[in-house]
Design an enzyme around this catalytic site. Structure first.
Site, PDB file in Angstrom:
ATOM      1  N   HIS A 159      37.419 -24.616  27.396  1.00 33.26           N
ATOM      2  CA  HIS A 159      37.777 -24.622  25.978  1.00 33.26           C
ATOM      3  C   HIS A 159      38.697 -23.464  25.595  1.00 33.26           C
ATOM      4  CE1 HIS A 159      34.246 -21.816  25.649  1.00 33.26           C
ATOM      5  NE2 HIS A 159      34.979 -21.294  24.674  1.00 33.26           N
ATOM      6  N   ASP A 187      33.205 -27.793  31.065  1.00 33.18           N
ATOM      7  CA  ASP A 187      33.851 -26.677  30.362  1.00 33.18           C
ATOM      8  C   ASP A 187      34.383 -25.696  31.397  1.00 33.18           C
ATOM      9  OD1 ASP A 187      34.809 -24.988  28.468  1.00 33.18           O
ATOM     10  OD2 ASP A 187      32.855 -24.308  27.737  1.00 33.18           O
ATOM     11  N   GLY A 266      34.807 -14.665  22.098  1.00 34.61           N
ATOM     12  CA  GLY A 266      35.650 -13.810  22.925  1.00 34.61           C
ATOM     13  C   GLY A 266      35.041 -13.551  24.290  1.00 34.61           C
ATOM     14  N   SER A 268      33.670 -15.947  25.860  1.00 35.24           N
ATOM     15  CA  SER A 268      33.846 -17.239  26.540  1.00 35.24           C
ATOM     16  C   SER A 268      34.683 -17.103  27.796  1.00 35.24           C
ATOM     17  CB  SER A 268      34.528 -18.235  25.602  1.00 35.24           C
ATOM     18  OG  SER A 268      33.656 -18.639  24.580  1.00 35.24           O
ATOM     19  N   SER A 286      30.163 -20.566  28.573  1.00 37.33           N
ATOM     20  CA  SER A 286      30.606 -21.741  27.829  1.00 37.33           C
ATOM     21  C   SER A 286      30.378 -21.556  26.327  1.00 37.33           C
ATOM     22  CB  SER A 286      29.865 -22.988  28.319  1.00 37.33           C
ATOM     23  OG  SER A 286      30.224 -24.116  27.537  1.00 37.33           O
TER      24      SER A 286
END
Length: 317
Positions: A159, A187, A266, A268, A286
């Site tokens: 993502h 993801d 952030g 992620s 994720s």
């Protein structure tokens, strides 16, 4: 033939003894013998050959010091003292050689006729390390975290960017583009990086040290696990469940691992590690709920399916 260490000792002693008569020293790559350059004939150095030259090393270094104070155009790639040729060598990019380069060279030669010019095909560029947990910035302006270094780049969350999206590193220097990305459903993604960046088997612990990745053996449920991210740094907890399906607003993602570790926006894409010394890569962040003030639940995409999907090899220490 003296050893390199012995030759270095002889060269340093000659430099101290000869003073302004010392013109430099070098080891011949064929014979292995040391040559000491001197500015006056009749001088000898025990354990080395001597060669009479015009310029002392002090003079050459003085010329270079003046060049260091000058503003050089981009067409000038570098400059150095070359003891073997008894000169100050200016490297100019032959593909971008221009009037500004010629002016710089002319000024240099007016300082000392010993200035020589060498053409090169490209300028040097800074090199940076890819490290798990460090910030990455997408072309759209968003920020995520780097997961793990792989051959040719790194993995992170899907993502964070779609295929073709440009990426900059922690220092905002261009790093590469997303070569593959899947979200939702899964993801995960990977970024193919340019030659400015070197994949390293490291994860940032945000305490001045790094974890060195040695493999990707999956940790058991209940095992301690830690993650690294560019917003909240290093946090730890335990593995709670595997193969969890999460229904995000953007769509369902399957095969995630549930933990009781906190995370925030952030983080992620950042690294999850477990095992002895936390040397086993587990996955990339994720999403989740909560935050690192009140606590929360965070899910990560396991790393082994990412490597398998894109045919990547984890960078190991």
């Amino acid at each position: 033939m003296a050893s390199d260490l012995k030759s270095s000792e002889i060269a340093e002693q000659a430099k101290a003894t000869l003073g302004d008569a010392f013109g430099g020293a070098w080891i011949d790559q064929t014979s292995g013998r040391l040559t000491v350059a001197v500015t006056r004939s009749g001088l000898s150095v025990t354990g080395a050959d001597t060669k009479v030259v015009k310029n002392s090393l002090t003079q050459l270094n003085g010329t270079k010091s003046v060049l260091d104070l000058m503003s050089a155009p981009q067409s000038i790639a570098a400059w150095r003292v070359d003891e073997k040729s008894n000169s100050v060598v200016i490297e100019v990019n032959k593909n971008t050689r221009d009037a500004a380069a010629e002016k710089f060279i002319a000024t240099a030669k007016s300082l000392n006729p010993a200035v020589a010019v060498e053409e090169v095909t490209e300028n040097a560029k800074p090199l940076y390390d890819l490290r798990g947990g460090d910030a990455i910035y997408m072309g759209s302006g968003g920020r995520c975290s780097l997961g793990f270094s792989v051959s040719g780049g790194f993995v992170t969350a899907g993502h964070c960017g779609t295929t073709g999206t440009s990426v900059s590193g922690y220092n905002r220097v261009a790093a590469g583009t997303f070569a593959g990305s899947t979200f939702p459903g899964n993801d995960y993604s990977w970024v193919r990086t340019n030659s400015n960046w070197t994949p390293r088997p490291w994860v940032n612990r945000y305490n001045g040290t790094n974890v060195t990745i040695q493999g990707s053996t999956v940790a058991a449920i209940g095992a301690q696990i830690c993650r690294s991210g560019s917003t909240t740094g290093w946090h730890c907890g335990t593995v709670q469940a595997y193969n969890q399906t999460v229904n995000y607003p953007q769509g369902t993602v399957r095969g995630l691992t549930r933990t009781n570790v906190c995370a925030e926006p952030g983080d992620s894409g950042g690294s999850w590690v477990a095992g002895s010394g936390f040397g086993q890569a587990q996955g990339v962040t994720s999403g989740g709920s909560g935050n690192c003030t009140s606590g929360g639940t965070t899910y990560f995409q396991p790393v082994n399916p990412i490597l398998s999907r894109y045919g990547l090899t984890l960078t190991r220490g």
